[in-house]
Design an enzyme around this catalytic site. Structure first.
Site, PDB file in Angstrom:
ATOM      1  N   LYS A 107     -19.338  86.900  11.565  1.00  0.00           N
ATOM      2  CA  LYS A 107     -18.741  86.695  10.344  1.00  0.00           C
ATOM      3  C   LYS A 107     -19.221  87.643   9.111  1.00  0.00           C
ATOM      4  O   LYS A 107     -20.214  87.917   9.210  1.00  0.00           O
ATOM      5  CB  LYS A 107     -19.440  85.262  10.265  1.00  0.00           C
ATOM      6  N   SER A 129     -16.190  77.067   7.225  1.00  0.00           N
ATOM      7  CA  SER A 129     -15.884  78.263   6.580  1.00  0.00           C
ATOM      8  C   SER A 129     -15.672  79.616   7.655  1.00  0.00           C
ATOM      9  O   SER A 129     -15.537  80.575   7.450  1.00  0.00           O
ATOM     10  CB  SER A 129     -16.808  78.616   5.723  1.00  0.00           C
ATOM     11  N   SER A 132     -19.358  74.154   9.088  1.00  0.00           N
ATOM     12  CA  SER A 132     -18.860  75.393   9.335  1.00  0.00           C
ATOM     13  C   SER A 132     -18.795  76.207  10.537  1.00  0.00           C
ATOM     14  O   SER A 132     -17.812  76.976  10.671  1.00  0.00           O
ATOM     15  CB  SER A 132     -19.165  76.382   8.187  1.00  0.00           C
TER      16      SER A 132
END
Length: 484
Positions: free
Chosen positions: A95, A170, A194
């Site tokens: 990420k 997220s 997330s």
């Protein structure tokens, strides 16, 4: 609806399946036994990334050139008889909000597009030490603080099941990429759901580890995060199969001295005596639910009962109070230490969503903040006491169907419905610091639905055992996506 080809040829001793569809566990074993080379595996995943990513925008930094070099180096190391790690030559993604040396940790913010990491974060380092090959960096919303994945720097990430609904946030890029067959394990992180929300939206599996299980630090950071944000945030893996989530956790959880909160707890705890009791969460009366989603929660309970667990419906300790505590603590810290700097560099969409979340919280004064931290201990004690009688809790991931793209831009009411209603069960686990796995159960109106399994501190193993029992009966859900 997005279409995915399964025509690519690949070698596998179990079945003639495209390499990009193999599990991380199968891939690592095939490389180790030289049934396939890392170069072949990484090439297959790079091809898959280039084929599938154009439609979903999950991977926003393409590292395929460096990945191919790393794959060739992995093959040379294996040929020389060098010691190899558990993910030797296996493709993964990271990420974009943690540091990968030489790459920008943008966190979805235009102003940070040149924030080049001077070194690797602990998770990146641990993956590399295990032999993993990083093929790309996945998308996240600005400052990783929305439940949908969109930002002005890299754009919108779409859900491979249906581009009209959100891929979550997220870690939306991580969840969407794994569902689409890009990489075998995706890194993500979780401060309010997330990891678990994108896993739910994309029909894949994950675990939010116990606070302190996986080390975290960004060498590019110019300041430390607020204390409760450190305690609520966890790094973890997203994968298509539970066994790969377990493998990813084992790799990511290795010690790193840069995280003072890392705990050297064993990854496998003592075997529990007798039948394991599971508390099926009662749904609070004030929640607006979708009967189809709740029916899949009960199906998961039936799967656990079929696997030998004893399941009883139980009311969880002050779920509403725990959620509000999470919201108040994280928003108070943000307002005091971060809000001004964030608003100076973020978009109107981000600010609109932040306004709506702040409206759900109470800004605590000094005494209120100290009292809230004290109350956190009381809540954790109450939940830990329940977990003595019921070592696992089965809850919804969400109580309603996956919403449309950028649903959190629908105003204060929409954000309230998303966070306080739909996702109450998952965000509450962050303030408690408890491990929580998510595993798909089935489809509702053509979209994935998963459930959450919560355990006591450092009992990720029990969470994943139960997730595997559900997966054994529900199947690997993304295979249905690939068959379309």
């Amino acid at each position: 609806m997005l279409k995915f080809s399964t025509s690519q040829a690949g070698r596998r001793n179990v079945a003639k399946t495209p390499i990009w569809q193999w599990s991380a566990t199968e891939t690592a074993a095939a490389i180790k036994t030289r049934k396939v080379t890392s170069e072949e595996v990484v090439s297959a995943h790079v091809d898959r990334m280039h084929e599938a990513n154009a439609a979903i925008n999950a991977v926003v930094v393409d590292l395929s050139k460096d990945a191919m070099k790393a794959a060739k180096a992995a093959d040379r190391a294996l040929a020389k008889g060098n010691d190899i790690g558990p993910l030797h030559g296996v493709p993964v993604t990271i990420k974009i909000n943690i540091d990968v040396e030489g790459q920008a940790n943008s966190n979805g913010v235009v102003a940070f597009k040149d924030n080049i990491a001077p070194g690797d974060s602990p998770v990146t380092s641990n993956l590399k030490k295990a032999g993993a090959v990083i093929i790309g960096l996945t998308n996240t919303p600005e400052f990783s603080l929305r439940v949908c994945t969109d930002n002005p720097l890299h754009g919108l990430t779409l859900n491979p099941w249906d581009p009209a609904v959100t891929c979550g946030g997220s870690s939306g890029g991580a969840g969407a990429s794994i569902a689409a067959g890009i990489g075998t394990i995706a890194h993500g992180n979780d401060i309010g759901g997330s990891l678990r929300w994108p896993a739910q939206c994309n029909g894949v599996a994950t675990i939010k580890p116990t606070q302190g299980r996986v080390p975290a630090f960004n060498p590019s950071a110019t300041a430390e995060r607020p204390l409760m944000a450190q305690f609520m945030s966890s790094q973890g893996p997203i994968a298509r199969e539970v066994r790969d989530v377990r493998l990813g956790l084992e790799v990511m959880a290795q010690r790193d001295p840069r995280d003072p909160w890392w705990v050297p707890a064993p990854l496998k705890g003592p075997k529990l005596k007798g039948t394991i009791n599971v508390a099926l969460a009662k749904i609070p009366d004030d929640m607006n639910t979708d009967p189809g989603v709740i029916s899949l929660l009960r199906k998961a309970a039936d799967y656990l009962a079929d696997a030998g667990y004893r399941v009883s419906e139980v009311e969880l300790p002050d779920l509403n109070g725990v959620w509000q505590l999470w919201c108040d603590l994280i928003m108070t810290e943000l307002q005091v230490l971060q809000e001004e700097q964030m608003r100076a560099v973020t978009s109107a969409d981000f600010n609109q969503t932040l306004d709506a979340v702040l409206a759900l919280s109470t800004r605590l004064d000094q005494a209120g903040y100290i009292k809230a931290i004290s109350d956190r201990s009381r809540h954790i004690r109450n939940w830990m006491t329940l977990l003595e009688d019921y070592p696992l809790l089965l809850t919804p991931t969400t109580v309603r169907a996956t919403p449309e793209v950028n649903a959190d831009l629908g105003g204060h009411k929409s954000v309230k419905e998303l966070l306080r209603n739909d996702l109450r069960f998952i965000s509450s686990m962050n303030v408690l610091g408890l491990p929580a796995a998510v595993v798909p159960v089935g489809l509702h109106k053509g979209l994935p639905v998963g459930v959450q399994i919560v355990g006591s501190r450092y009992r990720e193993d029990l969470c994943l055992d139960a997730a595997a029992a559900i997966e054994k009966r529900a199947g690997i859900l993304v295979r249905k996506l690939w068959e379309r």
